[in-house]
Write an enzyme that holds these catalytic residues in place. Sequence first.
Site, PDB file in Angstrom:
ATOM      1  N   CYS A   4       0.824  -1.218   0.000  1.00  0.00           N
ATOM      2  CA  CYS A   4       0.000   0.000   0.000  1.00  0.00           C
ATOM      3  C   CYS A   4       0.859   1.269   0.000  1.00  0.00           C
ATOM      4  O   CYS A   4       1.752   1.446   0.845  1.00  0.00           O
ATOM      5  CB  CYS A   4      -0.911  -0.033   1.227  1.00  0.00           C
ATOM      6  SG  CYS A   4      -1.772   1.507   1.517  1.00  0.00           S
ATOM      7  N   HIS A  46      -3.036   0.515   8.490  1.00  0.00           N
ATOM      8  CA  HIS A  46      -3.786   0.283   7.254  1.00  0.00           C
ATOM      9  C   HIS A  46      -5.257  -0.016   7.528  1.00  0.00           C
ATOM     10  O   HIS A  46      -5.599  -0.978   8.206  1.00  0.00           O
ATOM     11  CB  HIS A  46      -3.168  -0.869   6.451  1.00  0.00           C
ATOM     12  CG  HIS A  46      -3.824  -1.041   5.119  1.00  0.00           C
ATOM     13  ND1 HIS A  46      -3.595  -0.167   4.082  1.00  0.00           N
ATOM     14  CD2 HIS A  46      -4.729  -1.936   4.667  1.00  0.00           C
ATOM     15  CE1 HIS A  46      -4.318  -0.532   3.039  1.00  0.00           C
ATOM     16  NE2 HIS A  46      -5.021  -1.608   3.369  1.00  0.00           N
ATOM     17  N   ASN A  85     -13.651   9.745   0.032  1.00  0.00           N
ATOM     18  CA  ASN A  85     -14.155   8.936  -1.074  1.00  0.00           C
ATOM     19  C   ASN A  85     -14.111   7.462  -0.680  1.00  0.00           C
ATOM     20  O   ASN A  85     -13.109   6.990  -0.136  1.00  0.00           O
ATOM     21  CB  ASN A  85     -13.306   9.164  -2.326  1.00  0.00           C
ATOM     22  CG  ASN A  85     -13.402  10.598  -2.819  1.00  0.00           C
ATOM     23  OD1 ASN A  85     -14.456  11.235  -2.711  1.00  0.00           O
ATOM     24  ND2 ASN A  85     -12.311  11.126  -3.356  1.00  0.00           N
ATOM     25  N   GLY A  91     -15.275   7.249  -5.966  1.00  0.00           N
ATOM     26  CA  GLY A  91     -14.081   7.799  -6.620  1.00  0.00           C
ATOM     27  C   GLY A  91     -12.793   7.554  -5.857  1.00  0.00           C
ATOM     28  O   GLY A  91     -11.804   8.258  -6.047  1.00  0.00           O
ATOM     29  N   HIS A  98      -8.397   7.736   3.705  1.00  0.00           N
ATOM     30  CA  HIS A  98      -7.824   9.089   3.723  1.00  0.00           C
ATOM     31  C   HIS A  98      -8.928  10.114   3.581  1.00  0.00           C
ATOM     32  O   HIS A  98      -9.930   9.882   2.906  1.00  0.00           O
ATOM     33  CB  HIS A  98      -6.782   9.267   2.610  1.00  0.00           C
ATOM     34  CG  HIS A  98      -7.286   8.923   1.242  1.00  0.00           C
ATOM     35  ND1 HIS A  98      -7.368   7.631   0.783  1.00  0.00           N
ATOM     36  CD2 HIS A  98      -7.765   9.697   0.236  1.00  0.00           C
ATOM     37  CE1 HIS A  98      -7.856   7.621  -0.446  1.00  0.00           C
ATOM     38  NE2 HIS A  98      -8.123   8.873  -0.802  1.00  0.00           N
ATOM     39  N   HIS A 100      -9.608  14.066   2.431  1.00  0.00           N
ATOM     40  CA  HIS A 100      -9.072  15.240   1.744  1.00  0.00           C
ATOM     41  C   HIS A 100      -9.491  16.488   2.531  1.00  0.00           C
ATOM     42  O   HIS A 100     -10.669  16.639   2.878  1.00  0.00           O
ATOM     43  CB  HIS A 100      -9.655  15.365   0.332  1.00  0.00           C
ATOM     44  CG  HIS A 100      -9.346  14.205  -0.574  1.00  0.00           C
ATOM     45  ND1 HIS A 100      -8.414  14.272  -1.585  1.00  0.00           N
ATOM     46  CD2 HIS A 100      -9.872  12.957  -0.638  1.00  0.00           C
ATOM     47  CE1 HIS A 100      -8.380  13.115  -2.232  1.00  0.00           C
ATOM     48  NE2 HIS A 100      -9.260  12.299  -1.678  1.00  0.00           N
TER      49      HIS A 100
HETATM   50  P1  AMP Z   1      -8.786   9.288  -3.758  1.00  0.00           P
HETATM   51  O1  AMP Z   1      -9.023   9.479  -5.232  1.00  0.00           O
HETATM   52  O2  AMP Z   1      -9.873   9.837  -2.887  1.00  0.00           O
HETATM   53  O3  AMP Z   1      -8.449   7.841  -3.442  1.00  0.00           O
HETATM   54  O4  AMP Z   1      -7.522  10.156  -3.408  1.00  0.00           O
HETATM   55  C1  AMP Z   1      -6.220   9.711  -3.570  1.00  0.00           C
HETATM   56  C2  AMP Z   1      -5.343  10.943  -3.610  1.00  0.00           C
HETATM   57  O5  AMP Z   1      -4.018  10.551  -3.395  1.00  0.00           O
HETATM   58  C3  AMP Z   1      -5.375  11.685  -4.954  1.00  0.00           C
HETATM   59  O6  AMP Z   1      -5.849  13.014  -4.754  1.00  0.00           O
HETATM   60  C4  AMP Z   1      -3.918  11.646  -5.411  1.00  0.00           C
HETATM   61  O7  AMP Z   1      -3.510  12.833  -6.051  1.00  0.00           O
HETATM   62  C5  AMP Z   1      -3.185  11.426  -4.084  1.00  0.00           C
HETATM   63  N1  AMP Z   1      -1.874  10.798  -4.193  1.00  0.00           N
HETATM   64  C6  AMP Z   1      -1.536   9.703  -4.904  1.00  0.00           C
HETATM   65  N2  AMP Z   1      -0.245   9.402  -4.713  1.00  0.00           N
HETATM   66  C7  AMP Z   1       0.242  10.325  -3.844  1.00  0.00           C
HETATM   67  C8  AMP Z   1       1.521  10.565  -3.251  1.00  0.00           C
HETATM   68  N3  AMP Z   1       2.578   9.751  -3.509  1.00  0.00           N
HETATM   69  N4  AMP Z   1       1.666  11.615  -2.418  1.00  0.00           N
HETATM   70  C9  AMP Z   1       0.622  12.422  -2.151  1.00  0.00           C
HETATM   71  N5  AMP Z   1      -0.616  12.252  -2.678  1.00  0.00           N
HETATM   72  C10 AMP Z   1      -0.796  11.225  -3.502  1.00  0.00           C
END
Ligand code: AMP
Length: 112
Positions: A4, A46, A85, A91, A98, A100
């Site tokens: 992950c 996790h 999400n 999405g 996580h 946002h």
């Molecule tokens: P979600 O689409 O809600 O699963 O959000 C995943 C988020 O993770 C997206 O906004 C990506 O831009 C972000 N993301 C993916 N890889 C990384 C990373 N290595 N560092 C920071 N953010 C990331």
Amino acid sequence: MQECLFCRIARKEIPADIVWESETILAFRDIAPVAPTHILIIPKNHIPSLNEAEDPQLLGQILLAAKEIARQEKIDGEGYRIVNNIGENGGQSVGHLHFHLLGGRRIGWPPG
Ligand code: AMP
């Protein structure tokens, strides 16, 4: 199977722009920001998504961390949005819980 991504960030194996941290929670800037402030707040352990989350204390701590980070980022006064999400229709693209934290501009409603 590849491990992950957010677990690896939580263990500091992959660099991230970390803005806030506690024993159980890490917050870092999204790599592809969609707003002037775009921060991801994750549990260090996790949990695939909110569907699997069971610890009310941890979930409460995440929300309180979001509030604190918003103040730190100076977006608390103007307002901000917290988004979680879940799964395909929600999405979700990374399978590690996580939230946002979005701010610095007017965030539209309804979501697309
Ligand atoms: P979600 O689409 O809600 O699963 O959000 C995943 C988020 O993770 C997206 O906004 C990506 O831009 C972000 N993301 C993916 N890889 C990384 C990373 N290595 N560092 C920071 N953010 C990331």
